[in-house]
Motif scaffolding. Structure first.
Motif, PDB file in Angstrom:
ATOM      1  N   VAL A 309       0.856  -1.186   0.000  1.00 51.74           N
ATOM      2  CA  VAL A 309       0.000   0.000   0.000  1.00 51.74           C
ATOM      3  C   VAL A 309       0.892   1.236   0.000  1.00 51.74           C
ATOM      4  CG1 VAL A 309      -1.805   1.243   1.227  1.00 51.74           C
ATOM      5  CG2 VAL A 309      -1.801  -1.261   1.222  1.00 51.74           C
ATOM      6  N   VAL A 310       0.750   2.067  -1.015  1.00 48.96           N
ATOM      7  CA  VAL A 310       1.634   3.212  -1.201  1.00 48.96           C
ATOM      8  C   VAL A 310       0.814   4.496  -1.206  1.00 48.96           C
ATOM      9  CG1 VAL A 310       3.360   1.883  -2.469  1.00 48.96           C
ATOM     10  CG2 VAL A 310       1.489   2.944  -3.711  1.00 48.96           C
ATOM     11  N   ASP A 311       1.490   5.583  -0.811  1.00 52.56           N
ATOM     12  CA  ASP A 311       0.872   6.906  -0.865  1.00 52.56           C
ATOM     13  C   ASP A 311       1.037   7.543  -2.238  1.00 52.56           C
ATOM     14  OD1 ASP A 311       0.126   6.746   1.812  1.00 52.56           O
ATOM     15  OD2 ASP A 311       2.061   7.491   2.479  1.00 52.56           O
ATOM     16  N   THR A 312       2.233   7.447  -2.801  1.00 59.39           N
ATOM     17  CA  THR A 312       2.525   7.970  -4.127  1.00 59.39           C
ATOM     18  C   THR A 312       3.187   6.871  -4.945  1.00 59.39           C
ATOM     19  OG1 THR A 312       4.679   8.815  -3.383  1.00 59.39           O
ATOM     20  CG2 THR A 312       2.785  10.331  -3.321  1.00 59.39           C
ATOM     21  N   GLY A 313       2.991   6.917  -6.234  1.00 60.57           N
ATOM     22  CA  GLY A 313       3.568   5.904  -7.105  1.00 60.57           C
ATOM     23  C   GLY A 313       3.534   6.353  -8.546  1.00 60.57           C
ATOM     24  N   PHE A 314       3.842   5.423  -9.427  1.00 62.43           N
ATOM     25  CA  PHE A 314       3.870   5.667 -10.860  1.00 62.43           C
ATOM     26  C   PHE A 314       2.723   4.903 -11.507  1.00 62.43           C
ATOM     27  CE2 PHE A 314       8.126   5.928  -9.158  1.00 62.43           C
ATOM     28  CZ  PHE A 314       8.607   7.131  -9.667  1.00 62.43           C
ATOM     29  N   VAL A 315       2.005   5.561 -12.415  1.00 60.78           N
ATOM     30  CA  VAL A 315       0.818   5.001 -13.040  1.00 60.78           C
ATOM     31  C   VAL A 315       1.068   4.837 -14.526  1.00 60.78           C
ATOM     32  CG1 VAL A 315      -1.658   5.287 -13.433  1.00 60.78           C
ATOM     33  CG2 VAL A 315      -0.645   6.116 -11.322  1.00 60.78           C
ATOM     34  N   CYS A 316       0.763   3.640 -15.045  1.00 60.33           N
ATOM     35  CA  CYS A 316       0.880   3.390 -16.477  1.00 60.33           C
ATOM     36  C   CYS A 316      -0.189   4.193 -17.205  1.00 60.33           C
ATOM     37  CB  CYS A 316       0.736   1.900 -16.768  1.00 60.33           C
ATOM     38  SG  CYS A 316       0.759   1.473 -18.522  1.00 60.33           S
ATOM     39  N   SER A 317       0.197   4.870 -18.281  1.00 60.32           N
ATOM     40  CA  SER A 317      -0.733   5.714 -19.022  1.00 60.32           C
ATOM     41  C   SER A 317      -1.696   4.922 -19.896  1.00 60.32           C
ATOM     42  CB  SER A 317       0.050   6.700 -19.904  1.00 60.32           C
ATOM     43  OG  SER A 317       0.881   5.989 -20.810  1.00 60.32           O
ATOM     44  N   VAL A 318      -1.488   3.613 -20.044  1.00 57.94           N
ATOM     45  CA  VAL A 318      -2.337   2.797 -20.906  1.00 57.94           C
ATOM     46  C   VAL A 318      -3.354   2.013 -20.080  1.00 57.94           C
ATOM     47  CG1 VAL A 318      -2.378   0.961 -22.619  1.00 57.94           C
ATOM     48  CG2 VAL A 318      -0.538   2.649 -22.657  1.00 57.94           C
ATOM     49  N   CYS A 319      -2.887   1.221 -19.105  1.00 57.72           N
ATOM     50  CA  CYS A 319      -3.782   0.359 -18.322  1.00 57.72           C
ATOM     51  C   CYS A 319      -4.003   0.855 -16.902  1.00 57.72           C
ATOM     52  CB  CYS A 319      -3.231  -1.062 -18.280  1.00 57.72           C
ATOM     53  SG  CYS A 319      -1.644  -1.219 -17.431  1.00 57.72           S
ATOM     54  N   LEU A 320      -3.369   1.981 -16.539  1.00 58.18           N
ATOM     55  CA  LEU A 320      -3.536   2.595 -15.222  1.00 58.18           C
ATOM     56  C   LEU A 320      -3.059   1.695 -14.083  1.00 58.18           C
ATOM     57  CD1 LEU A 320      -7.043   4.287 -15.602  1.00 58.18           C
ATOM     58  CD2 LEU A 320      -4.787   5.239 -16.087  1.00 58.18           C
ATOM     59  N   SER A 321      -2.089   0.844 -14.358  1.00 57.46           N
ATOM     60  CA  SER A 321      -1.484   0.043 -13.301  1.00 57.46           C
ATOM     61  C   SER A 321      -0.592   0.926 -12.426  1.00 57.46           C
ATOM     62  CB  SER A 321      -0.669  -1.103 -13.899  1.00 57.46           C
ATOM     63  OG  SER A 321      -1.499  -1.960 -14.645  1.00 57.46           O
ATOM     64  N   ILE A 322      -0.518   0.590 -11.148  1.00 56.23           N
ATOM     65  CA  ILE A 322       0.207   1.401 -10.177  1.00 56.23           C
ATOM     66  C   ILE A 322       1.471   0.655  -9.770  1.00 56.23           C
ATOM     67  CG2 ILE A 322       0.060   2.537  -7.929  1.00 56.23           C
ATOM     68  CD1 ILE A 322      -2.970   2.533  -8.266  1.00 56.23           C
ATOM     69  N   PHE A 323       2.598   1.386  -9.742  1.00 54.10           N
ATOM     70  CA  PHE A 323       3.878   0.808  -9.354  1.00 54.10           C
ATOM     71  C   PHE A 323       4.514   1.717  -8.309  1.00 54.10           C
ATOM     72  CE2 PHE A 323       3.076  -0.311 -13.790  1.00 54.10           C
ATOM     73  CZ  PHE A 323       3.111  -1.700 -13.722  1.00 54.10           C
ATOM     74  N   CYS A 324       5.153   1.081  -7.339  1.00 51.08           N
ATOM     75  CA  CYS A 324       5.803   1.863  -6.292  1.00 51.08           C
ATOM     76  C   CYS A 324       7.150   2.399  -6.750  1.00 51.08           C
ATOM     77  CB  CYS A 324       5.977   1.012  -5.033  1.00 51.08           C
ATOM     78  SG  CYS A 324       6.975  -0.478  -5.264  1.00 51.08           S
ATOM     79  N   GLU A 325       7.750   1.793  -7.780  1.00 53.82           N
ATOM     80  CA  GLU A 325       9.019   2.259  -8.329  1.00 53.82           C
ATOM     81  C   GLU A 325       9.045   1.967  -9.824  1.00 53.82           C
ATOM     82  OE1 GLU A 325      11.562  -1.776  -7.146  1.00 53.82           O
ATOM     83  OE2 GLU A 325      11.964   0.142  -6.151  1.00 53.82           O
ATOM     84  N   VAL A 326       9.946   2.652 -10.517  1.00 56.29           N
ATOM     85  CA  VAL A 326      10.039   2.484 -11.962  1.00 56.29           C
ATOM     86  C   VAL A 326      10.662   1.126 -12.272  1.00 56.29           C
ATOM     87  CG1 VAL A 326      10.909   3.491 -14.101  1.00 56.29           C
ATOM     88  CG2 VAL A 326      10.292   4.959 -12.181  1.00 56.29           C
ATOM     89  N   PRO A 327      10.089   0.333 -13.195  1.00 54.31           N
ATOM     90  CA  PRO A 327      10.728  -0.935 -13.572  1.00 54.31           C
ATOM     91  C   PRO A 327      12.149  -0.708 -14.048  1.00 54.31           C
ATOM     92  CG  PRO A 327       8.498  -0.818 -14.448  1.00 54.31           C
ATOM     93  CD  PRO A 327       8.803   0.527 -13.876  1.00 54.31           C
ATOM     94  N   PRO A 328      13.107  -1.508 -13.620  1.00 56.59           N
ATOM     95  CA  PRO A 328      14.515  -1.260 -13.981  1.00 56.59           C
ATOM     96  C   PRO A 328      14.763  -1.497 -15.462  1.00 56.59           C
ATOM     97  CG  PRO A 328      14.266  -3.374 -12.874  1.00 56.59           C
ATOM     98  CD  PRO A 328      12.933  -2.697 -12.802  1.00 56.59           C
ATOM     99  N   GLY A 329      15.745  -0.773 -15.982  1.00 54.11           N
ATOM    100  CA  GLY A 329      16.164  -0.953 -17.370  1.00 54.11           C
ATOM    101  C   GLY A 329      15.074  -0.524 -18.337  1.00 54.11           C
ATOM    102  N   ASP A 330      14.960  -1.294 -19.417  1.00 53.16           N
ATOM    103  CA  ASP A 330      13.954  -1.018 -20.439  1.00 53.16           C
ATOM    104  C   ASP A 330      12.690  -1.849 -20.231  1.00 53.16           C
ATOM    105  OD1 ASP A 330      15.709   0.742 -21.597  1.00 53.16           O
ATOM    106  OD2 ASP A 330      16.555  -0.754 -22.982  1.00 53.16           O
TER     107      ASP A 330
END
Length: 380
Positions: A309-330
Motif C-alpha cells: 500500500v503506497v501513498d505515491t507511485g507511478f501510473v501506467c498511461s495505458v492500463c492505469l497500473s500502479i507501481f511503487c518504483e520504476v521498472p529497472p532498465g527497459d
C-alpha cells in the motif's frame, strides 16, 4: 355509481412493500478474533448479529437475509446452506433447492420467511463446522474479503432475477406494440424507456463486519467487486470492530458505492447499538434519513509490483497500473507490456539567469528605477 349515489368513488390499488435483501459478510479470522477476545468475543458478536437479523426480517414478510463467513482462505455460506452435490440430481434441481432454502420458491414464488430458530441453528452449525475444519498451523493475519464480496454479488444477482417480472415473448399477441414502426425501432425504444423508469423489484445491500486489515494482494479483486456493486447500485456498508486493524479497501468500497463506514474500535461492546441505529434502514429508507458519513477516507492503493500500500507511485498511461518504483532498465509495464518513459522526471530544473533591467533616462539624466523617481541625486 357516481351518478347513482352522487358521490365520488376511487379505485384504490394495493401496493406491496419492495423486498429487501441483506447480505452480511462476517470476518471470521481466528487471529483477529483472538486479539479482540478480551473486549468482544465471537459468541457475543453472533448473539448481537442474530438480534439484528431478526429485526431486519421483522420489518417485512418479503425481507430476505444471507450470511457469509469471510475466512482465512475461502468464503463459506452460513445461511442459507448450499445444496449438497449429488450426481443424480441435475443442476436445475440444485438451483431450485438452493432457492427454497433462501426463502424463494422453485418456480419464482416467494415463500414464508423461515423461522428465526432455523436461521440461528443454521448459522451456528455452519460456523462450528468451519472452525473444526480450520488448521491452526496455517492461519494468516488477513481475510479473503474479495471472494466473499464476489459470492455475495452473485447471490444478489440470482435473487434479483427471481423477483423480476417475466419478460413478454416476441410471439405473444398481447405484447405491447405501441409505437411500432416498419423496422420495430419505435417499440424497442418505448420498451427501453419503460424498463429504465420501472421501480426496482428488490433492494439489496451488503454489510461487512471487519476485524482484520485489508490484504494488499486482494486489491485488484476487491476493487473489481466494488465497481461491480457500484454499477448495480448495491451499497456496501462496513463496520470495523478491531482497534488493531484498519480496512483501507473497505473504506473506499463504502465511499464508492454510497454505503456507510463506521468504526466501532473505541467500544466494540456496543455492536448491537451500531447495527440497529446505523445499518438497519435499507437503501429506500436511507433517502429520508441522515446516515453516518466518513470524515476521512484512506484512498491509498496497492502497487501491482510488490502488493504494498503506497501513498505515491507511478501510473501506467495505458492500463492505469500502479507501481511503487520504476521498472529497472527497459522493462515495460508488468500488466500490459507498454514501455514506460518518464522523460525528464527527476532531473534538476534548468536555472535561467535573470536579465538585468536597464535604468530609465529622463532628459539625459539617469533615475533610480527602484523608487520610480525621474530626478537624480542632488549635488552641491
Amino acid at each position: 355509481m357516481n351518478r347513482i349515489d352522487a358521490s365520488d368513488h376511487y379505485e384504490v390499488t394495493a401496493t406491496g412493500q419492495t423486498p429487501s435483501l441483506l447480505t452480511i459478510i462476517l470476518d471470521t479470522n481466528p487471529r483477529a478474533w483472538q486479539a479482540l477476545g478480551p473486549t468482544l468475543s465471537i459468541s457475543a458478536a453472533l448473539a448481537n448479529i442474530l438480534v439484528f437479523v431478526n429485526a431486519h426480517l421483522a420489518f417485512g414478510n418479503d425481507n430476505q437475509v444471507a450470511i457469509l463467513a469471510a475466512h482465512s482462505h475461502r468464503a463459506v455460506w452460513l445461511y442459507p446452506k448450499p445444496p449438497s452435490s449429488d450426481s443424480n440430481n441435475s443442476s436445475k434441481n440444485a438451483v431450485s433447492s438452493f432457492k427454497k432454502k433462501a426463502g424463494l420458491g422453485g418456480d419464482g414464488d416467494v415463500e414464508i420467511t423461515p423461522q428465526f430458530a432455523a436461521i440461528e441453528s443454521s448459522i451456528l452449525s455452519s460456523l462450528q463446522s468451519l472452525i473444526a475444519e480450520t488448521d491452526a498451523a496455517d492461519i494468516p493475519y488477513t481475510t479473503l474479503v474479495a471472494g466473499a464480496l464476489t459470492t455475495a454479488l452473485s447471490y444478489i444477482n440470482k435473487t434479483a432475477l427471481s423477483f423480476a417480472p417475466a419478460k413478454p415473448s416476441s410471439t405473444d399477441p398481447n405484447a405491447n406494440t405501441t409505437g411500432n414502426n416498419n423496422n420495430g425501432s419505435g417499440g424497442a425504444a418505448a420498451a427501453a424507456v419503460a424498463g429504465a423508469q420501472q421501480a426496482p423489484t428488490l433492494h439489496a445491500r451488503i454489510l461487512v463486519l471487519s476485524v482484520s486489515d485489508s490484504e494488499p494482494a486482494q486489491y485488484i479483486a476487491t476493487m473489481n467487486a466494488v465497481f461491480a456493486a457500484s454499477h448495480a447500485r448495491i451499497p456496501i456498508d462496513t463496520l470495523s470492530l478491531s482497534p488493531h486493524a484498519s480496512p483501507t479497501f473497505l473504506q473506499q468500497a463504502a465511499f464508492i458505492t454510497g454505503g456507510s463506514y463506521v468504526s466501532a474500535s473505541l467500544n466494540p461492546r456496543g455492536l448491537l447499538t451500531y447495527l440497529m441505529l446505523g445499518f438497519l434502514p435499507d437503501a429506500e429508507a436511507r433517502a429520508h434519513l441522515l446516515q453516518a458519513t466518513q470524515d476521512r477516507v484512506d484512498f491509498r492503493a496497492a502497487c501491482f509490483c510488490h502488493r504494498d500500500v503506497v501513498d505515491t507511485g507511478f501510473v501506467c498511461s495505458v492500463c492505469l497500473s500502479i507501481f511503487c518504483e520504476v521498472p529497472p532498465g527497459d522493462a515495460g509495464c508488468l500488466t500490459c507490456g507498454t514501455k514506460l518513459a518518464l522523460g525528464n522526471y527527476g532531473n534538476k530544473p534548468a536555472v535561467v539567469p535573470r536579465k538585468k533591467k536597464k535604468k530609465k533616462r529622463v532628459n539625459g539624466v539617469s533615475g533610480r528605477e527602484e523608487t520610480g523617481s525621474a530626478t537624480g541625486t542632488p549635488v552641491p
